[in-house]
Design an enzyme around this catalytic site. Structure first.
Site, PDB file in Angstrom:
ATOM      1  N   LYS A 196       0.858  -1.180   0.000  1.00 50.89           N
ATOM      2  CA  LYS A 196       0.000   0.000   0.000  1.00 50.89           C
ATOM      3  C   LYS A 196       0.897   1.233   0.000  1.00 50.89           C
ATOM      4  CE  LYS A 196      -3.537   2.515   2.517  1.00 50.89           C
ATOM      5  NZ  LYS A 196      -4.626   2.451   3.492  1.00 50.89           N
ATOM      6  N   LYS A 249      -2.132  -1.492  -3.853  1.00 49.19           N
ATOM      7  CA  LYS A 249      -3.007  -0.321  -3.803  1.00 49.19           C
ATOM      8  C   LYS A 249      -2.198   0.944  -3.931  1.00 49.19           C
ATOM      9  CE  LYS A 249      -6.116   1.899  -0.575  1.00 49.19           C
ATOM     10  NZ  LYS A 249      -6.502   2.019   0.796  1.00 49.19           N
TER      11      LYS A 249
HETATM   12  C1  PBG Z   1      -7.516   3.514   5.700  1.00 54.61           C
HETATM   13  C2  PBG Z   1      -7.760   3.357   4.246  1.00 54.61           C
HETATM   14  C3  PBG Z   1      -7.565   4.287   3.220  1.00 54.61           C
HETATM   15  C4  PBG Z   1      -8.061   3.705   2.056  1.00 54.61           C
HETATM   16  C5  PBG Z   1      -8.500   2.425   2.395  1.00 54.61           C
HETATM   17  N1  PBG Z   1      -8.290   2.220   3.741  1.00 54.61           N
HETATM   18  C6  PBG Z   1      -7.055   5.693   3.271  1.00 54.61           C
HETATM   19  C7  PBG Z   1      -5.671   5.941   3.674  1.00 54.61           C
HETATM   20  O1  PBG Z   1      -4.858   5.039   3.863  1.00 54.61           O
HETATM   21  O2  PBG Z   1      -5.368   7.114   3.863  1.00 54.61           O
HETATM   22  C8  PBG Z   1      -8.130   4.370   0.705  1.00 54.61           C
HETATM   23  C9  PBG Z   1      -9.206   3.878  -0.205  1.00 54.61           C
HETATM   24  C10 PBG Z   1      -9.503   4.760  -1.374  1.00 54.61           C
HETATM   25  O3  PBG Z   1      -8.887   5.825  -1.578  1.00 54.61           O
HETATM   26  O4  PBG Z   1     -10.411   4.405  -2.124  1.00 54.61           O
HETATM   27  N2  PBG Z   1      -6.295   3.165   6.182  1.00 54.61           N
END
Ligand code: PBG
Length: 324
Positions: A196, A249
């Site tokens: 991520k 992601k």
């Molecule tokens: C929370 C989380 C996020 C997303 C999924 N879980 C935001 C982040 O990490 O700031 C992003 C999902 C999206 O942008 O569609 N940790």
């Protein structure tokens, strides 16, 4: 010309193209993310995600029934915690009567077959908007993992099928797996957000949950987008620690990572087509600069072609309609 091979033969008509297509999307490829809020009969359209809503539990259940009837088999839940429940411990996240826990139970009752995945990270519950506990301006790892373990167990107790830690703390997959085993949750899966990246493409999501970080950014825990080899390291470690599914992601700017991960692992790979990727297509379509339907199908097919076995996308319903 006398050619031995004419590649256009296999492109001549829709029929022949469909016979030789290498990548075919199906409704079972999709994970539909859902944003849930307190209240009744609430459907709030997220300003930076036109056509996407944050709903109260009643409306969410209707939505889940519709998704199920369309052949979509999994949902990924996010809740908007009330402001007065936020603090630096994230303790609302393991409240047995919290919004997430109530949502899981209500959805399980209404649509037992639907695979319920739940986001695990402290940001919606954190007064700082960070995914972990803050001490002296730092997001601390080990105390955060303890909180994530409590949060995960409370989701399992409520009936979640798959826990999806999105926080990027070190060692959280192993700690969650161990806690699940010790508490006899031997049927609960883990989908690790393994690679991520710290990405600007999460902006609209943070609007949806009012969860933007109050100070700094997430670069001390989420990955640097300059890195590729590190994605493999993160992913292999999560599998060793007990992840059933791994995730990359965002998706569109990371197709190379999806492919590398796919080639390196023997577990299913998912990709998250994130909120900013949704917003870009919506915005360009609204301006008349892109054909929305074509952009959706091309994007999702490319993500699957890159190696994603599963795709979390806000376009899940649109895509299924377009595939019919
Ligand atoms: C929370 C989380 C996020 C997303 C999924 N879980 C935001 C982040 O990490 O700031 C992003 C999902 C999206 O942008 O569609 N940790």
């Amino acid at each position: 010309m006398e050619l031995l091979r004419r590649n256009r033969i296999l492109r001549a008509s829709p029929a022949i193209r469909s016979l030789v297509a290498e990548t075919i999307l199906t409704p079972a490829d999709f994970i539909a993310p859902l944003f849930i809020d307190e209240g009744e009969n609430i459907a709030f359209e997220i300003p930076s995600m036109p056509g996407y809503y944050r709903r109260s539990i009643d409306g969410t259940i209707k939505e889940v029934k519709e998704l199920w009837s369309m052949g979509i088999k999994s949902i990924l839940l996010f809740v908007k915690a009330a402001d007065d429940t936020k603090d630096n411990t994230g303790k609302e996240s393991w409240n047995p009567d919290g919004l997430m826990q109530r949502s899981i139970k209500a959805i399980k009752d209404a649509v037992p077959g639907m695979i319920i995945m739940t986001d695990v990270a402290l940001d919606p519950y954190s007064s700082y908007g960070h995914d972990g506990i803050v001490e002296d301006g730092e997001i601390v790892n080990d105390r955060t993992v303890e909180a994530l373990v409590k949060m995960s167990l409370s989701h399992a107790v409520a009936g979640a099928d798959i826990i999806a830690p999105s926080d990027m703390m070190d060692g959280r997959i192993g700690a969650i797996r161990q806690a699940l085993e010790q508490n006899n949750f031997t049927k609960t899966g883990i989908m690790a957000y393994s690679a991520k990246y710290a990405s600007c493409f999460y902006g609209p999501f943070r609007d949806a949950l009012d969860s933007a970080p109050g100070f700094g950014d997430k670069k001390t825990y989420q990955m640097d987008y300059a890195n590729r080899i590190e994605a493999i390291k993160e992913t292999l470690m999560d599998i060793e620690e007990g992840a059933d599914i791994v995730m990359v992601k965002p998706a569109m700017a990371y197709l190379d990572i999806i492919r590398e991960v796919k080639n390196a692992v023997d577990v299913p790979v998912s990709a998250y087509h994130v909120s900013g990727e949704y917003a870009m297509i919506k915005a360009a379509a609204k301006m008349g600069w892109l054909n929305e339907e074509k952009a959706i199908l091309e994007s999702l097919t490319a993500i699957k072609r890159a190696g994603a076995d599963l795709i979390a996308t806000y376009f899940a319903k649109d895509a299924v309609r377009l595939l019919l």
